[in-house]
Every structure is written in structure tokens, then in C-alpha cells.
Scaffold this active site. Sequence first.
Site, mmCIF file in Angstrom:
data_model
loop_
_atom_site.group_PDB
_atom_site.id
_atom_site.type_symbol
_atom_site.label_atom_id
_atom_site.label_comp_id
_atom_site.label_asym_id
_atom_site.label_seq_id
_atom_site.Cartn_x
_atom_site.Cartn_y
_atom_site.Cartn_z
ATOM 1 N N SER A 162 -87.615 -21.879 -67.979
ATOM 2 C CA SER A 162 -86.505 -21.078 -67.436
ATOM 3 C C SER A 162 -86.779 -20.569 -66.025
ATOM 4 O O SER A 162 -85.841 -20.322 -65.272
ATOM 5 C CB SER A 162 -86.210 -19.902 -68.364
ATOM 6 O OG SER A 162 -87.386 -19.156 -68.630
ATOM 7 N N LYS A 165 -81.110 -18.073 -63.645
ATOM 8 C CA LYS A 165 -80.160 -16.985 -63.438
ATOM 9 C C LYS A 165 -79.114 -17.304 -62.369
ATOM 10 O O LYS A 165 -77.980 -16.850 -62.446
ATOM 11 C CB LYS A 165 -80.897 -15.698 -63.044
ATOM 12 C CG LYS A 165 -81.844 -15.161 -64.109
ATOM 13 C CD LYS A 165 -81.127 -14.263 -65.059
ATOM 14 C CE LYS A 165 -81.924 -13.733 -66.244
ATOM 15 N NZ LYS A 165 -83.357 -13.708 -66.178
ATOM 16 N N GLU A 176 -77.637 -5.332 -63.189
ATOM 17 C CA GLU A 176 -78.860 -4.757 -63.739
ATOM 18 C C GLU A 176 -79.935 -5.831 -63.657
ATOM 19 O O GLU A 176 -79.622 -7.016 -63.606
ATOM 20 C CB GLU A 176 -78.644 -4.363 -65.210
ATOM 21 C CG GLU A 176 -78.799 -5.504 -66.230
ATOM 22 C CD GLU A 176 -77.763 -6.619 -66.090
ATOM 23 O OE1 GLU A 176 -76.665 -6.354 -65.583
ATOM 24 O OE2 GLU A 176 -78.078 -7.774 -66.495
HETATM 25 C C1 PLP Z 1 -84.217 -13.373 -67.297
HETATM 26 C C2 PLP Z 1 -85.127 -14.452 -67.685
HETATM 27 C C3 PLP Z 1 -85.252 -14.855 -69.027
HETATM 28 C C4 PLP Z 1 -84.562 -14.173 -70.157
HETATM 29 O O1 PLP Z 1 -83.164 -14.162 -70.081
HETATM 30 P P1 PLP Z 1 -82.264 -15.069 -70.999
HETATM 31 O O2 PLP Z 1 -80.898 -14.536 -70.796
HETATM 32 O O3 PLP Z 1 -82.743 -14.910 -72.413
HETATM 33 O O4 PLP Z 1 -82.414 -16.464 -70.539
HETATM 34 C C5 PLP Z 1 -86.067 -15.932 -69.305
HETATM 35 N N1 PLP Z 1 -86.765 -16.554 -68.338
HETATM 36 C C6 PLP Z 1 -86.690 -16.189 -67.047
HETATM 37 C C7 PLP Z 1 -87.494 -16.918 -66.031
HETATM 38 C C8 PLP Z 1 -85.870 -15.131 -66.677
HETATM 39 O O5 PLP Z 1 -85.804 -14.773 -65.394
#
Ligand code: PLP
Length: 396
Positions: A377, A89, A111
Amino acid sequence: MTYDIDDRGYYGEFGGAFIPEMMYNNIKELANNYLKILEDKKFKDEFNSLLKNYVGRPSPLFFASRLSEYHNTRIYLKREDLNHTGAHKINNTIGQILIARRLRKSRIIAETGAGQHGVATATVCALMGMKCVVYMGQTDIERQSPNVLRMKMLGAEVVPVNSGNMTLKDATNEAIRDWISNPVDTHYIIGSVVGPHPYPDLVTRLQSVISEELRFQVKELTGEENPDYIIACVGGGSNAIGSFFNYLDDVNVKLIAVEAAGKGVTSGETAATMITGRPGIIHASRTMLMQTDDGQITEPYSISAGLDYPGIGPVYPYLHKTKRVFFGNVTDDEALEAAFRLARLEGIVPALESAHAVAWLGKHKFRKNDIVIVTISGRGDKDMETYIKYMDENIS
Ligand SMILES: *Cc1c(COP(=O)(O)O)cnc(C)c1O
């Protein structure tokens, strides 16, 4: 083939900006300026320098040898979990705060679902000395309390949202309302490739650094130009499109977007939008949407707060229709199991969201020599309570 938006902000029939008149000036200002700013050399230098020295990029690409052995293929993990603040993010919030500064905004709103985007936004606001207000559903506040505390420590105001099922969709509605009431001094940092044009394209471009790095890392580690698969989880879709972006025209690279099935795609408790949704408008964008027969938005469900969203970025229905991206789905239980597998085979505790991508490895037969990239992620610290509960009930 091109997968870019057209000049009206559409991917085929999806996207656009279905905004109330009161939001028009804000959106227009951003739409008119974002490409100019992104292409400006001073912006690029500043963005890249912060990604390197503040976020810690490039994030490593790691050969997971024990997990590879388990799945009988070659698995490489793109470690977005090692970024400052623990997820992808921050790539987006760094870029957007630099844009906000150029547009002479002094107040930032956002948000958040899992709290990762809220933390990433509060972080860059502290870094740039800007006021920060984060809207968060009460349900999410309760299940992601460490991130709430982090945002407060960073100086942000966290506003609880008590409408709907009190999760991400409802927090987004409140943030939009705030922007309408504060049109002049405020920039809204949306956390994924969702919302009205230009946000899907803007956030895609900022997150595309993930696949920009993959291009040289894959070559360096494997000697091959391209991987065979890239797998990423999808809530709104920003880590996935960031992982796919620079491979969209390389049609031999199979791109897999993994949605949260929750308790199963036919259970009524799911967040698998691409399977269970129909075209509709959510948060000012035409996309796939989970809805009732008469068009009311259905409450989504996933154990993972970051995937618990009834829509999906408008690029995805387009990539689905053109068969460029394949959609998979993974249940709560499969994700939990995969999180423990990754922890015990590789010493990496993933975010619950990322565990969905890892779990998909078990749902496909790979060849031994395939090069399989999985985007991790984020890290799992925020999910420890859920993991411990699962461990007490299921694992010794
Ligand atoms: C917010 C988040 C997601 C989902 O958001 P995307 O916009 O689909 O990437 C996935 N993994 C983590 C660790 C997140 O914080």
C-alpha cells in the site's frame, strides 16, 4: 451476490449516516451528487488522465521471485508504493478534489494518521490551488515528522490535536467539528472507506482502480484469469477494498484482510477491530468498534500509525458475516520482521502498514502453484526511524 450499498447507504446492517443535524446539508449534497459526478464522462477523463500522468498509474504488478522461493509459492506485489506521494491514498484524493471543484468548494479539510492521507490531500490542493487544513494527532505528529514537513512545504496548515490518545480517531473528530462550523465553502476529504454514507462507497469506487488494473495485469503476467489470493492490510480498509473490489463476485479468489494485532490480540494493546470489537457507531457509521463493556471507545494500539484505528469500514463486518473476506492479524514484531525480509529479498522497503500484509504470508500454507497477490500500500520512507531502531536492537 452483490456487495454494494443499498439506497440508504447500508451494507446489510452496517454503514448509514449517523450525523448531527448541522452536518446534514453537506452530507446530503455529496450523497445526491457523487454518483452523477463519478459517472460523468468529463470527470472520468480528467480522473484517468491525472491518475496516468500525475500519479504514474497503472502501478506495476511485480513477480517477487526471491520472496516466492522463501514462501514456496508464487507471489506478486501490487506496487501502490510507487504512486506519486508514495501510497494508494492519492487515488482517493485526486477523485475527491475533482468532486469538490464540481461542488464549487474552495477549502479542503482532512484528517491524517500516518500522514500519508494528509500529504496526498495537501498535494492535490496545491495542484488545484485550494486552501488545505489537515488535522493530525500530536502523537502522530511526533512519530511521522517527515510527512508533517512535507504537508507544510506543500502549503497546507497542519493543526495538532491534543484530545484522546492524540491519534487518528481524535483528528477525525476535529475535522468533523471543522466541517460543521464551515458548511458552505468546505469539502471534507475523508481518507478511507469510513465515516457516514456516502464516503465508504465513494472512496471504494475511487480506490477500485487497484483491482481494475489487477484484472488485466494478472492475466498478462500469469496467463490465468484470476489469482488464488489477494492479501492487503486494513486500517479503515481503503487499499484492501480497492484491491478486492473487482473480484468480489469471483468467489474462488480468496480475499485476506490483515489487521494490526499490535502486541497481540489479547494484550489490550491492539488495533485488531474485527476480533476484539463489537457493533457500534464511530464517526457517524455503524460498524465494528473496539469498545468497553459500557460502550466507550477503546484506545487502539499499533506500531503502525496508519492501522491505529478503533473502527473499520462498514463494508468489512458485512464481508466477514457473508464469509467473503477472511480476516488475519499480524503483530508489531511480525510486521517488522517481514519489512526487513522484503527489503533484503526484493530491494523494496514497504510502509509498516504494508509490512503487515507481507507478514501474513508466513502464517498460511500456500500451494506451490498458487498465485498470491500482496498489495504494497505504501513505501517505507516515513517509517525509517522505527526501522533503524529495530535494526539496531535486532539485526546486524
Ligand atoms: C493509510 C494507510 C493504510 C491504511 O489505510 P486503509 O484505508 O486501510 O488502506 C495502509 N497503508 C498505507 C501505506 C497507508 O498510508
